[in-house]
Design a protein around this motif. Structure first.
Motif, PDB file in Angstrom:
ATOM      1  N   ASP A   1       0.571   2.006 -10.332  1.00 38.11           N
ATOM      2  CA  ASP A   1      -0.494   1.045 -10.645  1.00 38.11           C
ATOM      3  C   ASP A   1       0.024  -0.037 -11.580  1.00 38.11           C
ATOM      4  OD1 ASP A   1      -2.616   2.020  -9.130  1.00 38.11           O
ATOM      5  OD2 ASP A   1      -3.300   3.385 -10.695  1.00 38.11           O
TER       6      ASP A   1
ATOM      7  N   HIS B   1       0.832  -1.193   0.000  1.00 36.71           N
ATOM      8  CA  HIS B   1       0.000   0.000   0.000  1.00 36.71           C
ATOM      9  C   HIS B   1       0.872   1.251   0.000  1.00 36.71           C
ATOM     10  CE1 HIS B   1      -3.390  -2.601   0.791  1.00 36.71           C
ATOM     11  NE2 HIS B   1      -2.761  -3.116   1.829  1.00 36.71           N
TER      12      HIS B   1
ATOM     13  N   TYR C   1      -3.114   4.909  -3.244  1.00 36.77           N
ATOM     14  CA  TYR C   1      -4.164   5.732  -2.640  1.00 36.77           C
ATOM     15  C   TYR C   1      -3.823   7.189  -2.911  1.00 36.77           C
ATOM     16  CZ  TYR C   1      -7.622   6.936   1.028  1.00 36.77           C
ATOM     17  OH  TYR C   1      -8.714   7.394   1.739  1.00 36.77           O
TER      18      TYR C   1
ATOM     19  N   TRP D   1       1.339  -1.931  -7.336  1.00 41.37           N
ATOM     20  CA  TRP D   1       1.113  -1.290  -6.045  1.00 41.37           C
ATOM     21  C   TRP D   1      -0.373  -0.961  -5.885  1.00 41.37           C
ATOM     22  CZ3 TRP D   1       4.577   0.290  -2.117  1.00 41.37           C
ATOM     23  CH2 TRP D   1       5.928   0.010  -2.364  1.00 41.37           C
ATOM     24  N   ASP D   2      -0.824  -0.967  -4.651  1.00 38.86           N
ATOM     25  CA  ASP D   2      -2.159  -0.483  -4.306  1.00 38.86           C
ATOM     26  C   ASP D   2      -2.002   0.994  -3.951  1.00 38.86           C
ATOM     27  OD1 ASP D   2      -4.758  -0.143  -3.500  1.00 38.86           O
ATOM     28  OD2 ASP D   2      -4.465  -1.056  -1.531  1.00 38.86           O
TER      29      ASP D   2
END
Length: 561
Positions: A154, A121, A161, A158-159
């Motif tokens: 992306d 994250h 935010y 990866w996640d």
């Protein structure tokens, strides 16, 4: 070709272990500086020369002999040449390069992307404009950078935010409120009684008029209805902030930028996070009192001097809530954090990182990462444009989009390294020629779509291109184009690792140029069916990579122009 490259690297690694098991020399390929020298290059022989105590060219000869015996090299490599002090220049067979066409067509939108079994994250904070006025072109550069960096990560599994952080409780907000109140009372800049400091743009009059009309404004994170009471400064403040948040939302939507969260600085105080962060630093023994102020021992962590955290009047200096905010990012599970900010934030990096290290929260050194950008100058008809009627003192992002296009603004602002000065030439952004980089790249995509459309109208089926015979793709121009397509995945990985979306823009311009050269050299829709299908497969793969790369930058890939 991705698997072919890996097989060749594995073979090189095995040869290096055979020659010098304990050398620690890694198997790696470079791109030759001169394309005519080959497709891959290796400096391994020169690295092995010292531990083996041999002449580098002799090491290169020995390494070349081992590689030629490897099955992967025998199958996919046409020649290995020794150059200079011991370079190995590797020339691939045409069929090795042809494999990339199949890989691209099969991968489609996923080509170049890395998949992760359990993605990490990360949080990217960008734009983060205070709600005190329209977004300026510097915010536009930051929006383009932040969004493209998110897109890059992306592609690497990866996640990601996306967060917008803004100061909703500082002196600037109070200035906004008093400026709007003055306008609501009928004053204007220059009048007696006009506050100092104040915001003087026409947008303040628009806010005041809507406040008097008791309108309701709604943004992504708030909604507020005006009372119309010019003496209610708190209501004016809340309405003005909601109004400008709505305006910024409109700008960002026009720029196709979205956020997962809007984080308020005021929430750090309301939740007690600021006080908690300060207490952590005190408990760690990293603060001291002097001259009526509370200081952070930031020199313990490489800062050039210790920094005041709490002034004599009891207020915190501006970097303290930043420390609290980044502690919150870490506690929210973001193992990686990237901040996109202007160059004027350079001085805060050392003190924020020092505060995070001093808090003993297990945060790694170098957290968060920063991408700092310079401002943007706007030029039209050879003259700098400095002001906007809407903003009063600067060119807004909305102005730039309205004068050109969101695609042009995105591509132009991403076409240079963030820390380099950039001059946005409006006339160039409107030009429909090869000098305009976004037009040049988009035209390459549209040109291919036109060819594929003509073929489809003749009964062609794009699905069959995934399995056609590619042996006809043996010309120098076709091979150069295929080799460039094969570089796309590594380019993405390196651009993400270097926080460098400009590398994507550079690559796309190079790919467009390579395609235009190929198009000029070979007709696509020829009578020979096998040749036609092979060439159609190659240009379809090129269009796919152009589309994928433009998507990373947030730029459209038009089918017609």
């Amino acid at each position: 070709m991705l698997q072919i490259k890996q097989d060749l690297l594995d073979a090189l690694g095995q040869a290096l272990k055979t020659m010098a098991p304990d050398s620690g020399v890694a198997a790696a390929f470079e791109s030759p500086k001169v394309a005519a020298h080959g497709d891959f290059a290796s400096t391994a022989a020169m690295q092995l020369a010292k531990p083996l105590k041999l002449n580098p060219r002799q090491v290169a000869e020995n390494l070349r002999g081992l590689l030629l015996q490897a099955p992967a090299f025998a199958r996919w490599v046409d020649a290995i040449e020794i150059a200079g002090p011991g370079f190995l220049n590797i020339r691939l067979k045409p069929e090795a390069k042809q494999q990339v066409v199949r890989e691209v067509l099969q991968g489609a939108a996923q080509y170049g992307m890395q998949l992760a079994d359990s993605p990490h994250h990360m949080i990217v904070e960008f734009v983060s404009a205070n709600p005190t006025g329209p977004l300026h072109v510097g915010h536009g550069r930051q929006a383009a950078l932040g969004d493209a960096i998110c897109n890059l990560f992306d592609t690497q599994g990866w996640d990601v935010y996306r967060e917008f952080y803004y100061n909703d409780a500082g002196v600037q907000i109070q200035t906004l409120a008093t400026s709007t109140q003055a306008r609501a009372k009928g004053l204007k800049p220059g009048d007696a009684g006009w506050p100092e400091p104040a915001y003087n743009g026409d947008y303040i009059a628009d806010i005041a008029n809507d406040f008097l009309a008791k309108k309701t404004v709604k943004s992504d994170d708030r909604e507020f209805t005006a009372s119309g009471d010019v003496e209610d400064i708190d209501a004016i403040r809340q309405f003005a902030v909601a109004y400008l948040r709505h305006e910024q939302d409109l700008d960002l939507r026009a720029f196709s930028v979205r956020f997962d969260n809007y984080y308020l600085e005021s929430s750090l105080y309301r939740s007690g996070r600021v006080d908690s962060a300060v207490q952590k630093l005190k408990d760690a023994g990293k603060t001291y009192e002097q001259d009526g102020a509370l200081w952070l021992k930031s020199t313990d962590y490489g800062d050039d001097k210790d920094r005041v955290m709490k002034k004599g009047d009891g207020s915190y200096t501006y970097f303290v809530p930043d420390v609290a905010y980044h502690l919150a990012k870490w506690e929210r599970g973001f193992s990686k954090a990237i901040n996109i900010q202007g160059m004027d934030h350079h001085g805060t990096i050392a003190r924020v990182r020092a505060g995070l290290q001093a808090a003993n929260a297990g945060i790694p050194q170098g957290y968060p990462d920063y991408v700092l950008h310079t401002m943007v100058r706007v030029v039209r008809h050879g003259e700098e444009v400095k002001i906007s009627k809407r903003a009063g003192s600067y060119v807004t992002l909305r102005d730039l989009i309205e004068w050109t296009s969101a695609d042009a603004v995105r591509f132009f602002l991403l076409s240079r390294k963030p820390d380099t000065e950039y001059v946005f030439d409006i006339d160039l952004a409107l030009a429909k020629n090869n000098e305009n980089p976004v037009y040049y790249v988009q035209y390459a995509h549209a040109r291919i779509c036109s060819i594929l459309g003509t073929w489809a109208a003749q009964g062609g089926d794009a699905g069959q291109l995934k399995s056609v015979d590619l042996s006809a793709l043996d010309s120098p121009q076709a091979q150069a184009l295929m080799l460039l397509l094969a570089k796309y995945p590594d380019m993405l990985s390196n651009a993400a690792a270097g926080l460098a979306p400009h590398d994507v823009a550079f690559y796309l311009r190079e790919l467009a140029a390579c395609y235009h050269s190929y198009y000029d050299a070979e007709r696509i829709l020829v009578d020979d069916e096998a040749v036609k299908l092979a060439r159609l497969a190659l240009v379809a793969a090129t269009a796919q990579v152009l589309h994928n790369g433009l998507k990373v930058l947030g730029v459209s890939a038009p089918h017609k122009m």
